[in-house]
Design a protein around this motif. Structure first.
Motif, PDB file in Angstrom:
ATOM      1  N   LEU A 102       0.877  -1.169   0.000  1.00  0.00           N
ATOM      2  CA  LEU A 102       0.000   0.000   0.000  1.00  0.00           C
ATOM      3  C   LEU A 102       0.914   1.220   0.000  1.00  0.00           C
ATOM      4  CD1 LEU A 102      -2.584   1.712   0.635  1.00  0.00           C
ATOM      5  CD2 LEU A 102      -2.116   1.264   3.052  1.00  0.00           C
ATOM      6  N   GLY A 103       0.560   2.244  -0.768  1.00  0.00           N
ATOM      7  CA  GLY A 103       1.310   3.505  -0.728  1.00  0.00           C
ATOM      8  C   GLY A 103       0.317   4.656  -0.776  1.00  0.00           C
ATOM      9  N   VAL A 104       0.400   5.564   0.200  1.00  0.00           N
ATOM     10  CA  VAL A 104      -0.532   6.698   0.245  1.00  0.00           C
ATOM     11  C   VAL A 104       0.277   7.989   0.178  1.00  0.00           C
ATOM     12  CG1 VAL A 104      -2.230   7.944   1.634  1.00  0.00           C
ATOM     13  CG2 VAL A 104      -2.237   5.435   1.613  1.00  0.00           C
ATOM     14  N   ALA A 105      -0.039   8.830  -0.811  1.00  0.00           N
ATOM     15  CA  ALA A 105       0.666  10.115  -0.953  1.00  0.00           C
ATOM     16  C   ALA A 105      -0.329  11.251  -0.787  1.00  0.00           C
ATOM     17  CB  ALA A 105       1.318  10.201  -2.330  1.00  0.00           C
ATOM     18  N   VAL A 106       0.085  12.284  -0.063  1.00  0.00           N
ATOM     19  CA  VAL A 106      -0.732  13.504   0.000  1.00  0.00           C
ATOM     20  C   VAL A 106       0.178  14.695  -0.271  1.00  0.00           C
ATOM     21  CG1 VAL A 106      -2.425  12.610   1.652  1.00  0.00           C
ATOM     22  CG2 VAL A 106      -0.415  13.818   2.496  1.00  0.00           C
ATOM     23  N   ALA A 107      -0.394  15.732  -0.882  1.00  0.00           N
ATOM     24  CA  ALA A 107       0.323  17.000  -1.059  1.00  0.00           C
ATOM     25  C   ALA A 107      -0.707  18.111  -1.028  1.00  0.00           C
ATOM     26  CB  ALA A 107       1.079  17.018  -2.388  1.00  0.00           C
ATOM     27  N   GLY A 108      -0.322  19.231  -0.458  1.00  0.00           N
ATOM     28  CA  GLY A 108      -1.295  20.320  -0.407  1.00  0.00           C
ATOM     29  C   GLY A 108      -0.743  21.564   0.252  1.00  0.00           C
ATOM     30  N   VAL A 109      -1.657  22.511   0.476  1.00  0.00           N
ATOM     31  CA  VAL A 109      -1.289  23.794   1.077  1.00  0.00           C
ATOM     32  C   VAL A 109      -2.222  24.015   2.262  1.00  0.00           C
ATOM     33  CG1 VAL A 109      -1.096  26.272   0.667  1.00  0.00           C
ATOM     34  CG2 VAL A 109      -0.635  24.663  -1.213  1.00  0.00           C
ATOM     35  N   TRP A 110      -1.625  24.370   3.403  1.00  0.00           N
ATOM     36  CA  TRP A 110      -2.404  24.673   4.611  1.00  0.00           C
ATOM     37  C   TRP A 110      -2.225  26.169   4.908  1.00  0.00           C
ATOM     38  CZ3 TRP A 110      -1.173  19.808   3.580  1.00  0.00           C
ATOM     39  CH2 TRP A 110      -1.900  18.758   4.128  1.00  0.00           C
ATOM     40  N   ASP A 111      -3.332  26.920   5.044  1.00  0.00           N
ATOM     41  CA  ASP A 111      -3.252  28.340   5.419  1.00  0.00           C
ATOM     42  C   ASP A 111      -3.902  28.496   6.780  1.00  0.00           C
ATOM     43  OD1 ASP A 111      -2.067  29.285   3.113  1.00  0.00           O
ATOM     44  OD2 ASP A 111      -3.993  29.429   2.058  1.00  0.00           O
ATOM     45  N   ASP A 112      -3.118  28.875   7.766  1.00  0.00           N
ATOM     46  CA  ASP A 112      -3.675  29.048   9.116  1.00  0.00           C
ATOM     47  C   ASP A 112      -4.467  27.829   9.570  1.00  0.00           C
ATOM     48  OD1 ASP A 112      -2.633  31.444   9.724  1.00  0.00           O
ATOM     49  OD2 ASP A 112      -4.345  32.613   8.980  1.00  0.00           O
ATOM     50  N   GLY A 113      -3.964  26.661   9.278  1.00  0.00           N
ATOM     51  CA  GLY A 113      -4.641  25.442   9.726  1.00  0.00           C
ATOM     52  C   GLY A 113      -5.740  24.974   8.796  1.00  0.00           C
ATOM     53  N   ARG A 114      -6.122  25.822   7.828  1.00  0.00           N
ATOM     54  CA  ARG A 114      -7.152  25.399   6.869  1.00  0.00           C
ATOM     55  C   ARG A 114      -6.494  24.884   5.602  1.00  0.00           C
ATOM     56  NH1 ARG A 114     -12.517  27.383   7.260  1.00  0.00           N
ATOM     57  NH2 ARG A 114     -12.777  28.251   9.319  1.00  0.00           N
ATOM     58  N   VAL A 115      -7.136  23.911   4.981  1.00  0.00           N
ATOM     59  CA  VAL A 115      -6.597  23.365   3.731  1.00  0.00           C
ATOM     60  C   VAL A 115      -7.047  24.259   2.586  1.00  0.00           C
ATOM     61  CG1 VAL A 115      -6.799  21.442   2.125  1.00  0.00           C
ATOM     62  CG2 VAL A 115      -6.684  21.000   4.561  1.00  0.00           C
ATOM     63  N   SER A 116      -6.090  24.768   1.784  1.00  0.00           N
ATOM     64  CA  SER A 116      -6.542  25.531   0.609  1.00  0.00           C
ATOM     65  C   SER A 116      -6.303  24.742  -0.682  1.00  0.00           C
ATOM     66  CB  SER A 116      -5.862  26.894   0.540  1.00  0.00           C
ATOM     67  OG  SER A 116      -4.482  26.742   0.470  1.00  0.00           O
ATOM     68  N   GLU A 117      -5.577  23.638  -0.579  1.00  0.00           N
ATOM     69  CA  GLU A 117      -5.342  22.784  -1.745  1.00  0.00           C
ATOM     70  C   GLU A 117      -4.939  21.419  -1.204  1.00  0.00           C
ATOM     71  OE1 GLU A 117      -2.670  24.812  -4.475  1.00  0.00           O
ATOM     72  OE2 GLU A 117      -2.265  22.896  -5.426  1.00  0.00           O
ATOM     73  N   LEU A 118      -5.494  20.354  -1.764  1.00  0.00           N
ATOM     74  CA  LEU A 118      -5.122  19.023  -1.260  1.00  0.00           C
ATOM     75  C   LEU A 118      -5.362  17.968  -2.327  1.00  0.00           C
ATOM     76  CD1 LEU A 118      -4.215  17.399   1.282  1.00  0.00           C
ATOM     77  CD2 LEU A 118      -6.631  17.016   1.758  1.00  0.00           C
ATOM     78  N   ARG A 119      -4.370  17.084  -2.492  1.00  0.00           N
ATOM     79  CA  ARG A 119      -4.551  15.921  -3.393  1.00  0.00           C
ATOM     80  C   ARG A 119      -4.047  14.676  -2.671  1.00  0.00           C
ATOM     81  NH1 ARG A 119      -2.865  20.151  -5.929  1.00  0.00           N
ATOM     82  NH2 ARG A 119      -0.763  19.521  -5.359  1.00  0.00           N
ATOM     83  N   LEU A 120      -4.693  13.565  -2.965  1.00  0.00           N
ATOM     84  CA  LEU A 120      -4.345  12.308  -2.304  1.00  0.00           C
ATOM     85  C   LEU A 120      -4.337  11.207  -3.369  1.00  0.00           C
ATOM     86  CD1 LEU A 120      -5.893  11.018   0.978  1.00  0.00           C
ATOM     87  CD2 LEU A 120      -5.826   9.533  -0.991  1.00  0.00           C
ATOM     88  N   ALA A 121      -3.288  10.413  -3.395  1.00  0.00           N
ATOM     89  CA  ALA A 121      -3.224   9.315  -4.369  1.00  0.00           C
ATOM     90  C   ALA A 121      -2.791   8.036  -3.651  1.00  0.00           C
ATOM     91  CB  ALA A 121      -2.249   9.641  -5.491  1.00  0.00           C
ATOM     92  N   VAL A 122      -3.317   6.931  -4.125  1.00  0.00           N
ATOM     93  CA  VAL A 122      -3.069   5.641  -3.470  1.00  0.00           C
ATOM     94  C   VAL A 122      -2.582   4.624  -4.500  1.00  0.00           C
ATOM     95  CG1 VAL A 122      -4.178   3.729  -2.228  1.00  0.00           C
ATOM     96  CG2 VAL A 122      -4.816   6.091  -1.702  1.00  0.00           C
ATOM     97  N   GLY A 123      -1.541   3.898  -4.159  1.00  0.00           N
ATOM     98  CA  GLY A 123      -1.042   2.813  -5.010  1.00  0.00           C
ATOM     99  C   GLY A 123      -0.919   1.539  -4.186  1.00  0.00           C
ATOM    100  N   GLY A 124      -0.632   0.429  -4.860  1.00  0.00           N
ATOM    101  CA  GLY A 124      -0.368  -0.833  -4.159  1.00  0.00           C
ATOM    102  C   GLY A 124      -1.612  -1.625  -3.797  1.00  0.00           C
TER     103      GLY A 124
END
Ligand SMILES: Cc1cc2nc3c(=O)[nH]c(=O)nc-3n(C[C@H](O)[C@H](O)[C@H](O)COP(=O)(O)OP(=O)(O)OC[C@H]3O[C@@H](n4cnc5c(N)ncnc54)[C@H](O)[C@@H]3O)c2cc1C
Ligand code: SF4
Length: 327
Positions: A235-257
């Motif tokens: 299993l492989g889980v990747a996340v990337a994104g931007v947090w502004d003051d604790g809030r998410v302003s951009e988020l992507r999540l991908a899963v492999g395996g």
């Protein structure tokens, strides 16, 4: 186990490679580092009489700026801490592929196109013969889901989920010229463990391009495997994104395996945008991703366990992305 004879071709440009691929249509494989292809050849899995080596094609090598050549060795990326520091999920993924020896030869392009895996497929010819082979090589039945005429072999590359979370693109060259599309579009979501990629006949991967916005985003790649110093992802889980003051302003999540191709879950991550990712929201996200993936029992760990770990790894990846820990 031995390698059968094949004819090796060594073109020196992308154009010459594409031309040769056209001439040898259906009778060749591209050879990058060979760390996946050649062990499979030794097990007599779908042999071709010709190999087109990409080693001498200068354009495919190296990495600079936001471009990584398809023939860039994983060890060369690993040695460039300044480059990897800009892309934390990619840094995690590169460092966790196989062993230092495999990373010394293995390439980025080869990793994206690594063969799908199944314990009824990754076996010697005689082992497979004793079961009457299977759909993916030499046979006409599946031993994992015998009722179906499709292959459930698992996509087990580490880099693809990380690059998909970073919104990277892949550059492709072929008989109709060059094109670029998101890394995720490289995988045939309508296909199966055999028909696994969307490359057209004669096309090769030239490079990966990271978007300018991906640099210095927060993110992680979390990998489940049996032996931490060696194994493919269960299993492989990747996340990337931007947090502004604790809030998410951009988020992507991908899963492999866990499926025959890596997957992104944009509808679920988009729903977190403009919110603080509370424990409750993150738990719900992990559980929904776990509900959607379709692992089968064809790798070392049980499918149910891998599915349950999806929710756990989503939570861990998000927690660590939000509060980066020292590498
Ligand atoms: C012991 C062991 C452990 C491993 N563990 C892992 C692991 O933990 N994680 C992981 O992700 N992988 C793992 N691998 C698989 C493999 O080593 C890596 O994925 C590696 O990055 C593959 O790259 P390569 O250059 O050697 O690919 P190759 O073996 O040369 O090629 C792989 C496939 O990609 C195709 N290909 C290669 N480059 C191109 C291109 N530019 N365009 C079109 N087609 C191309 C080839 O034709 C072939 O089908 C492991 C392998 C071994 C032997
Ligand atoms: S999932 Fe079925 S068809 Fe595919 S490799 Fe495994 S046994 Fe073969």
């Amino acid at each position: 186990m031995h390698l059968d004879a094949f004819e090796l071709h060594r073109p020196t440009s992308v154009d010459a490679t594409v031309r040769l691929a056209g001439e040898l249509a259906g009778r060749f494989d591209f050879l990058a580092g060979g760390t996946d292809l050649l062990p499979n050849y030794k097990m007599h899995l779908n042999l071709k009489p010709h190999l087109i080596a990409l080693e001498d094609v200068g354009e495919l090598h190296g990495h600079a700026g936001d471009r990584i050549g398809a023939m860039c060795r994983l060890a060369d990326l690993e040695a460039d801490a300044a480059f990897l520091d800009r892309y934390p999920p990619l840094a995690d993924a590169v460092r966790e592929v196989a062993t230092p020896l495999v990373r010394a030869s293995g390439t980025v392009g080869g990793n994206l196109l690594v063969e799908t895996r199944c314990f009824f497929f990754n076996q010697s010819y005689f082992w497979r013969a004793s079961l009457g082979f299977c759909l993916k090589a030499d046979g006409d039945q599946c031993h994992v889901v015998p009722q179906k005429e499709r292959c459930y072999a698992t996509f087990s590359g580490d880099l693809a989920p990380a690059l998909m979370a970073l919104d990277a693109e892949v550059e492709i060259a072929g008989p109709s010229g060059r094109r670029r599309h998101p890394v995720g579009a490289l995988y045939d979501t309508a296909g199966d463990g055999i028909q696994r990629v969307t490359l057209r006949p004669g096309e090769l991967v030239v490079a990966v391009h990271l978007p300018p916005g991906a640099a210095h985003q927060r993110g992680r790649y979390k990998k489940l495997r049996v032996r931490p110093s060696y194994d493919f992802p269960e299993l492989g889980v990747a996340v990337a994104g931007v947090w502004d003051d604790g809030r998410v302003s951009e988020l992507r999540l991908a899963v492999g395996g866990v499926d025959p191709h890596p997957r992104r879950f944009d509808d679920l991550t988009d729903a977190l945008v403009d919110h603080a990712p509370s424990e409750e929201r993150v738990r719900a996200l992990g559980e929904e991703v776990a509900r959607r993936v379709r692992p089968v029992h064809n790798t070392f760990l049980q499918a149910d366990y891998r599915r349950r770990m999806v929710a756990v790894y989503v939570r861990r990846a998000l927690a660590e992305a939000r509060e980066p820990v020292a590498a």
